[in-house]
Motif scaffolding. Structure first.
Motif, PDB file in Angstrom:
ATOM      1  N   MET A 120       0.837  -1.193   0.000  1.00  0.00           N
ATOM      2  CA  MET A 120       0.000   0.000   0.000  1.00  0.00           C
ATOM      3  C   MET A 120       0.878   1.251   0.000  1.00  0.00           C
ATOM      4  O   MET A 120       0.627   2.200  -0.754  1.00  0.00           O
ATOM      5  N   LEU A 121       1.896   1.250   0.849  1.00  0.00           N
ATOM      6  CA  LEU A 121       2.797   2.407   0.926  1.00  0.00           C
ATOM      7  C   LEU A 121       3.546   2.587  -0.392  1.00  0.00           C
ATOM      8  O   LEU A 121       3.761   3.709  -0.859  1.00  0.00           O
ATOM      9  N   VAL A 122       3.946   1.458  -1.007  1.00  0.00           N
ATOM     10  CA  VAL A 122       4.673   1.528  -2.280  1.00  0.00           C
ATOM     11  C   VAL A 122       3.758   2.061  -3.395  1.00  0.00           C
ATOM     12  O   VAL A 122       4.185   2.847  -4.246  1.00  0.00           O
ATOM     13  N   SER A 123       2.488   1.661  -3.361  1.00  0.00           N
ATOM     14  CA  SER A 123       1.586   1.961  -4.485  1.00  0.00           C
ATOM     15  C   SER A 123       1.429   3.458  -4.737  1.00  0.00           C
ATOM     16  O   SER A 123       1.137   3.869  -5.852  1.00  0.00           O
ATOM     17  N   PHE A 124       1.589   4.267  -3.704  1.00  0.00           N
ATOM     18  CA  PHE A 124       1.267   5.687  -3.824  1.00  0.00           C
ATOM     19  C   PHE A 124       2.542   6.542  -3.783  1.00  0.00           C
ATOM     20  O   PHE A 124       2.480   7.763  -3.709  1.00  0.00           O
ATOM     21  N   ILE A 125       3.712   5.939  -3.865  1.00  0.00           N
ATOM     22  CA  ILE A 125       4.968   6.656  -3.579  1.00  0.00           C
ATOM     23  C   ILE A 125       5.262   7.787  -4.563  1.00  0.00           C
ATOM     24  O   ILE A 125       5.873   8.791  -4.198  1.00  0.00           O
ATOM     25  N   ASP A 126       4.815   7.648  -5.819  1.00  0.00           N
ATOM     26  CA  ASP A 126       5.031   8.737  -6.781  1.00  0.00           C
ATOM     27  C   ASP A 126       4.101   8.535  -7.964  1.00  0.00           C
ATOM     28  O   ASP A 126       3.719   7.401  -8.282  1.00  0.00           O
ATOM     29  N   HIS A 127       3.732   9.628  -8.600  1.00  0.00           N
ATOM     30  CA  HIS A 127       2.926   9.527  -9.824  1.00  0.00           C
ATOM     31  C   HIS A 127       3.402  10.542 -10.857  1.00  0.00           C
ATOM     32  O   HIS A 127       2.607  11.214 -11.525  1.00  0.00           O
ATOM     33  N   GLY A 128       4.728  10.678 -10.969  1.00  0.00           N
ATOM     34  CA  GLY A 128       5.276  11.546 -12.001  1.00  0.00           C
ATOM     35  C   GLY A 128       5.166  13.023 -11.664  1.00  0.00           C
ATOM     36  O   GLY A 128       4.870  13.404 -10.531  1.00  0.00           O
ATOM     37  N   ALA A 129       5.397  13.852 -12.670  1.00  0.00           N
ATOM     38  CA  ALA A 129       5.572  15.283 -12.448  1.00  0.00           C
ATOM     39  C   ALA A 129       4.296  16.099 -12.543  1.00  0.00           C
ATOM     40  O   ALA A 129       4.320  17.297 -12.325  1.00  0.00           O
ATOM     41  N   THR A 130       3.152  15.490 -12.841  1.00  0.00           N
ATOM     42  CA  THR A 130       1.970  16.308 -13.115  1.00  0.00           C
ATOM     43  C   THR A 130       1.005  16.541 -11.953  1.00  0.00           C
ATOM     44  O   THR A 130       0.220  17.471 -12.026  1.00  0.00           O
ATOM     45  N   PRO A 131       0.983  15.738 -10.881  1.00  0.00           N
ATOM     46  CA  PRO A 131       0.007  16.046  -9.831  1.00  0.00           C
ATOM     47  C   PRO A 131       0.252  17.439  -9.232  1.00  0.00           C
ATOM     48  O   PRO A 131       1.401  17.879  -9.127  1.00  0.00           O
ATOM     49  N   PRO A 132      -0.812  18.154  -8.856  1.00  0.00           N
ATOM     50  CA  PRO A 132      -0.646  19.496  -8.283  1.00  0.00           C
ATOM     51  C   PRO A 132       0.301  19.519  -7.082  1.00  0.00           C
ATOM     52  O   PRO A 132       1.050  20.486  -6.902  1.00  0.00           O
ATOM     53  N   SER A 133       0.300  18.455  -6.284  1.00  0.00           N
ATOM     54  CA  SER A 133       1.191  18.420  -5.125  1.00  0.00           C
ATOM     55  C   SER A 133       2.650  18.438  -5.580  1.00  0.00           C
ATOM     56  O   SER A 133       3.493  19.121  -4.996  1.00  0.00           O
ATOM     57  N   THR A 134       2.955  17.696  -6.628  1.00  0.00           N
ATOM     58  CA  THR A 134       4.322  17.648  -7.138  1.00  0.00           C
ATOM     59  C   THR A 134       4.695  19.003  -7.762  1.00  0.00           C
ATOM     60  O   THR A 134       5.815  19.492  -7.578  1.00  0.00           O
ATOM     61  N   LEU A 135       3.758  19.604  -8.474  1.00  0.00           N
ATOM     62  CA  LEU A 135       4.040  20.911  -9.069  1.00  0.00           C
ATOM     63  C   LEU A 135       4.234  21.973  -7.987  1.00  0.00           C
ATOM     64  O   LEU A 135       5.076  22.874  -8.128  1.00  0.00           O
ATOM     65  N   SER A 136       3.483  21.886  -6.913  1.00  0.00           N
ATOM     66  CA  SER A 136       3.652  22.835  -5.816  1.00  0.00           C
ATOM     67  C   SER A 136       5.048  22.679  -5.202  1.00  0.00           C
ATOM     68  O   SER A 136       5.751  23.667  -4.959  1.00  0.00           O
ATOM     69  N   ALA A 137       5.480  21.440  -4.978  1.00  0.00           N
ATOM     70  CA  ALA A 137       6.820  21.203  -4.435  1.00  0.00           C
ATOM     71  C   ALA A 137       7.902  21.706  -5.393  1.00  0.00           C
ATOM     72  O   ALA A 137       8.878  22.336  -4.978  1.00  0.00           O
ATOM     73  N   ARG A 138       7.733  21.449  -6.693  1.00  0.00           N
ATOM     74  CA  ARG A 138       8.739  21.901  -7.659  1.00  0.00           C
ATOM     75  C   ARG A 138       8.746  23.431  -7.789  1.00  0.00           C
ATOM     76  O   ARG A 138       9.807  24.030  -7.970  1.00  0.00           O
ATOM     77  N   ASN A 139       7.578  24.069  -7.706  1.00  0.00           N
ATOM     78  CA  ASN A 139       7.564  25.531  -7.756  1.00  0.00           C
ATOM     79  C   ASN A 139       8.273  26.131  -6.544  1.00  0.00           C
ATOM     80  O   ASN A 139       8.885  27.194  -6.650  1.00  0.00           O
ATOM     81  N   ALA A 140       8.178  25.478  -5.401  1.00  0.00           N
ATOM     82  CA  ALA A 140       8.945  25.951  -4.245  1.00  0.00           C
ATOM     83  C   ALA A 140      10.433  25.693  -4.464  1.00  0.00           C
ATOM     84  O   ALA A 140      11.272  26.566  -4.227  1.00  0.00           O
ATOM     85  N   ALA A 141      10.771  24.509  -4.952  1.00  0.00           N
ATOM     86  CA  ALA A 141      12.177  24.137  -5.112  1.00  0.00           C
ATOM     87  C   ALA A 141      12.892  25.039  -6.123  1.00  0.00           C
ATOM     88  O   ALA A 141      14.065  25.375  -5.941  1.00  0.00           O
TER      89      ALA A 141
END
Lengths: 264, 264, 264, 264
Positions: A56-77
């Motif tokens: 379960m923990l592995v299944s959700f570990i990443d979903h590429g660069a497009t989710p808003p959460s990932t974009l929010s982290a990259r915009n901060a970075a």
């Protein structure tokens, strides 16, 4: 004066007991996933539950660069913010519409199970729920359908593992019954609505005996490595203060490879 | 037009490849800790590194109710903030003085290793570093000493595991040499400065071949379950909008118990 | 291709138009408070509304070291986190129970106003609401009562200003009617429940024509300077990684002084 | 036992003193901008400083939809996150490369002023700094140049206001001297590097007697309304979980209009 209490971790000089176990004894004997389970539920998992929780923990570990959460982290970075700030910015972009389907899907399954406990067969209970959701325009229902996938590979695998490990009970069976209801409903004929990873986690965590709050916490925990990896990659590979286009990017990591022989 | 690239995860219809591996194949075959390693470094760990990484992640999972990060998460949770907001508030209270010793300790070990590669014996290199740190008032050095522990049980266990698994190289040996330098220095006779968990992680992650940035990310990832558990407990057990006293609280979870028989 | 629109700020080469006004023309001609109003509502305020908005923003700017939001910011700051991270940690500790009364109080006033528009007198409408809230254990109601104050000086002043400026309409009058209902109710005789600053802001912002969302945003904006000031003070005056006792502290700033002669 | 002190706000029953002034007396008599200054510096500003501080706060209030901080806030808002979470996500995307030029530019001006106090003329001191920055590849220097503007209208207006109000001292004069150095340097002939808003704020805040930390805090405070406005607009106008394209959007608010007649 002691004015409040915690049941998580006991700290004394040269002693750290997590739910009663010395942390240094846990180290090397239980995995990170098992210790997460221990911390959140109070006990170490059985071998079957352990394997399911890890998956379960592995299944959700990443979903590429497009989710808003990932974009929010990259915009901060990209502004030079620290790893901690970038990851926190990513977590804050997990609102009710993003990763929130676990709680909502769990509530729908509970709704259908109530119908079943009231005397309906499992399929009739699922059909009742589907009719109710159609009437209240809750389509696609939480836990079904996906922006990118017509058949979410994580959902299939998680449900199959639950079956293999004997952890599939009322929740996963009802989830499948709801899927059948949706598939056969005449109004939805043209819209396939397969179980997605949120739905599978909602059901499997239910059969594993986890409260909805703990299942939700597991989801949050599981995506933090993905947010961290994208934040580090952003600062390592890209120019500062770039405009991050959420669509025009490509994967250039290792080519597709198999893991089949390996067994944890 | 493709204007940027990522090497982490490839998303296609019904396909999620993490570093080339189908995520549904990873599920059930690699643990969460191993998949974290895969995502951050690009490859799955060897069995020895895998066991060490899991132990490292476990070692930092929680440290009770008093760290500022935990208090920040609980202060958010008591106002009714969501789990995500509370965990993010906790992460933001991991500043340079809290969990920041891993990067700093790693830099000190590198400084001593440079002396060694310049021709000094390991102990002489450690002594040179100690003299330099004393001169610049860097005492206690990052990675040594602890507010609560005179002998940090997590540090001892992690270093012992590294030894058992054959992963102890220059970094852990130099860390121990620095500890000896500090212990024998006449100016520090009355101040025991044992290796703490940050120091052990700094050294072991170095010998495991992890970059400082990845070791730092592992630390952040490892504490998220603790922040989540405290946030959930705060809302489950305490009244809203309480004044959280950081000192007057007690542990009321399971009594001390042993785990010795278990082996992952 | 234009795929979405914003009505806030137009950026072109050497041109920044906020809601149509060149930002450089606004500078020096409108205050920060007025420009906040412009940005959020689309128009500059009238002189009366301007004075009221400034007072509203001032009323919530800080409330000392004990609110959970301030403690969250200080717990981040003590670890050496940046000003931005500390302020963000503080904001995340404004959950529904802390500063959330503005939206809830506004909804209660709207509930009573609906009774009035249905034909009841204002006082009868307030009494109906009070009876309903007592029946559903919503006592103290949102907008009434305070942990520290039996008479919140900010509330009195804001309501008096609204009266002076002719901005007191149905919302402020109904708020006072609810206060009278509470004061005369036999079940609440021993519990004084005066209007607090959240209640005053809820009512005054209603009569000023602000949506609940904008009133809520003003509240958030208004406390950011307080969070920043505490974060800066924490790092300037206190040792790193201290345990922050939320109760045992004292004020040592300027002695009490008067401002009466000044008029903006 | 009193174990720590704060000089910001004194809370007693029915009494809130900010830097000694009763908050209810400040309300209606000092503006929000003036009270921010009071809270951060300890005193109310003179009329000239007051007008400059308001203009400084206004200058940075928003810069449209493209800054990473705004995109981070909007990516949080599109997932249904609360206003507080979205604003916090935005704040976390103000890293060193975004809004960080105020501290850096201030340090460069201080560097040049040190040359001047060492005996050089102002222009010679500026030329020395420029030569040093060219040698260390610090070009464009912090406070000069802009992605969108060849002449930043906010910078011109702020410097002009400082001149009108008699607040232009060594900092603003040195900033202009550095601009002249850059303009006349043969290596930079083809690259115009005008003063930007960060540079103007750095200089003007210096002449207004503000510490770099307080100038930096003002900048953070000033952008919060912009982050809030974008978060509210995102949820009011756009579909949930959309992919936010940072480039393909247009302004559809009020047409350009003049404010010239108005004087605060």
């Amino acid at each position: 004066m002691t004015d409040w209490r915690t049941s998580l971790t006991d700290i004394g000089p040269n002693r750290i007991l997590v739910r009663g176990y010395p942390l240094d004894e846990v180290m090397g004997r239980a995995s990170f996933g098992e210790t997460i389970y221990l911390l959140l539920t109070g006990e170490l998992p059985s071998p079957a539950i352990s394997r399911l929780i890890e998956a379960m923990l592995v299944s959700f570990i990443d979903h590429g660069a497009t989710p808003p959460s990932t974009l929010s982290a990259r915009n901060a970075a990209t502004t030079g913010s620290s790893l901690r700030s970038s990851v926190a910015a990513g977590i804050l972009a997990f609102g009710p519409h993003h990763g929130g389907d676990i709680l909502a899907c769990r509530a729908r399954i509970d709704e259908a199970l109530t119908h079943m406990h009231g005397g309906l067969s499992m399929q009739a209970a699922a059909d009742t729920l589907t009719a109710r959701m159609l009437a209240s325009a809750e389509i696609p229902p939480p836990g079904f359908g996906h922006r990118h996938h017509t058949k979410d590979p994580r959902a299939s695998r998680l449900l199959q593992l639950a079956l293999e490990l004997g952890v599939d009970g009322n929740y996963t069976q009802m989830l499948r019954a709801i899927e059948r209801s949706l598939a056969k409903h005449p109004d939805l004929a043209s819209r396939p609505m397969p179980i997605n990873v949120d739905g599978a986690i909602a059901a499997v965590s239910g059969d594993a005996g986890l409260s909805p709050e703990i299942a939700d916490a597991l989801l949050l925990i599981s995506r933090v490595p993905g947010l961290a990896a994208h934040s580090l990659e952003e600062q390592a590979r890209e120019a500062p203060m770039r405009t991050i286009d959420p669509t025009h990017h490509a994967y250039d990591g290792p080519a597709a490879r198999r893991l089949s022989g390996r067994r944890k």
